[in-house]
Design a protein around this motif. Structure first.
Motif, PDB file in Angstrom:
ATOM      1  N   LYS A 147       3.934   5.673  -5.653  1.00 52.79           N
ATOM      2  CA  LYS A 147       3.866   5.822  -7.136  1.00 52.79           C
ATOM      3  C   LYS A 147       2.663   6.714  -7.436  1.00 52.79           C
ATOM      4  O   LYS A 147       2.709   7.422  -8.692  1.00 52.79           O
ATOM      5  CB  LYS A 147       3.424   4.466  -7.572  1.00 52.79           C
ATOM      6  N   ALA A 148       1.550   6.920  -6.757  1.00 54.32           N
ATOM      7  CA  ALA A 148       0.596   7.875  -7.239  1.00 54.32           C
ATOM      8  C   ALA A 148       0.808   9.161  -6.853  1.00 54.32           C
ATOM      9  O   ALA A 148       0.767   9.960  -7.698  1.00 54.32           O
ATOM     10  CB  ALA A 148      -0.655   7.447  -6.106  1.00 54.32           C
ATOM     11  N   GLU A 191       3.652   1.490  -1.224  1.00 54.34           N
ATOM     12  CA  GLU A 191       4.479   1.599  -2.548  1.00 54.34           C
ATOM     13  C   GLU A 191       3.406   2.254  -3.495  1.00 54.34           C
ATOM     14  O   GLU A 191       3.632   2.922  -4.379  1.00 54.34           O
ATOM     15  CB  GLU A 191       5.013   0.277  -3.045  1.00 54.34           C
ATOM     16  N   ARG A 192       2.312   1.567  -3.572  1.00 51.64           N
ATOM     17  CA  ARG A 192       1.269   2.226  -4.264  1.00 51.64           C
ATOM     18  C   ARG A 192       0.909   3.916  -4.097  1.00 51.64           C
ATOM     19  O   ARG A 192       0.738   4.580  -4.890  1.00 51.64           O
ATOM     20  CB  ARG A 192      -0.144   1.579  -4.134  1.00 51.64           C
ATOM     21  N   GLN A 193       0.986   4.257  -2.772  1.00 46.68           N
ATOM     22  CA  GLN A 193       0.752   5.692  -2.558  1.00 46.68           C
ATOM     23  C   GLN A 193       1.969   6.561  -3.049  1.00 46.68           C
ATOM     24  O   GLN A 193       1.720   7.550  -3.642  1.00 46.68           O
ATOM     25  CB  GLN A 193       0.855   6.073  -0.908  1.00 46.68           C
ATOM     26  N   GLU A 211       0.809  -1.190  -0.094  1.00 49.60           N
ATOM     27  CA  GLU A 211      -0.135  -0.073  -0.010  1.00 49.60           C
ATOM     28  C   GLU A 211       0.866   1.104  -0.085  1.00 49.60           C
ATOM     29  O   GLU A 211       0.553   2.269  -0.632  1.00 49.60           O
ATOM     30  CB  GLU A 211      -1.021   0.034   1.194  1.00 49.60           C
TER      31      GLU A 211
END
Length: 228
Positions: A173-174, A169-171, A167
């Motif tokens: 990248k966003a 890492e997703r944040q 999660e």
């Protein structure tokens, strides 16, 4: 939940040049982390029992992890909490020293025997752990696993760890995508584009519109006369 063995190397890498202060009412997430002002705070210098963790007191099982969570909740409920940032960790949590009415929450958790002091950290609660051990407070009157050892042996903790890192890492990248996204620029016409010092405009550049490209050659406003 703290994952100190894995993230300890990250603590301090992003430490602010000037310590940032946070104030407000907080919610205890477990024995060593809080939710406040939309951020998650991990208490610096300690590692508390995990909520699922149990301890053996004589021949009886004690839900020591739940007790630790309840203890931190009792310390902060309805109170104004002050947190001084010391860094961030790999999950984006704020590593902080937090106080209520002048009482250091990390120190209190160690003093009650509901958390262990982390070596080589600031603040250093080692003396308070020694005192808790001497007084047989909390876990020091039981047989227990160190919180880090419990997490290593608990499959659910490892699963939660992977999910939290994914999660985070997703944040990241966003946020990177937002930073790198081309800015939207709109000019009502060539006069406005020239006033902004943007002419000529080439196809694909911010602000270019086919309506401004009279000859359709991919370059707009290239022959727009200078304003006098």
């Amino acid at each position: 939940m703290h994952i100190r063995l894995i993230i300890a190397a990250f603590v301090g890498l992003s430490s602010p040049a000037a310590a940032q202060l946070y104030f407000g009412q907080a919610t205890a997430l477990d024995g060593d982390s809080l939710q406040m002002t939309g951020a998650t705070f991990a208490l610096a210098g300690i590692d508390a029992l995990e909520a699922r963790q149990t301890c053996l007191r004589g021949d009886k099982v004690w839900n020591c992890g739940e007790y630790a969570s309840a203890a931190l909740k009792a310390l902060v409920d309805g109170k104004r909490v002050k947190c001084t940032q010391r860094g961030t960790d790999a999950l984006g949590q704020v590593i902080a020293t937090c106080t209520v009415d002048g009482r250091d929450l990390g120190q209190e958790m160690v003093r009650m025997g509901l958390a262990v002091a982390l070596e080589g950290t600031d603040p250093d609660y080692g003396e308070w752990e020694d005192l808790a051990r001497l007084n047989s407070a909390g876990i020091w009157s039981t047989e227990f696993q160190a919180p880090a050892e419990f997490r290593e042996s608990d499959p659910l903790a490892a699963q939660e760890m992977r999910a939290m890192l994914a999660e985070r890492e997703r944040q990241l990248k966003a946020m990177e995508a937002v930073r790198n996204a081309p800015r939207t620029v709109y000019y009502s016409g060539c006069r406005q584009a020239q006033a902004a010092g943007a002419t000529p405009l080439h196809r694909g550049e911010p602000g270019y519109r086919i309506e401004m490209d009279g000859d359709g050659d991919g370059v707009a406003c290239e022959r727009y006369p200078s304003r006098r």
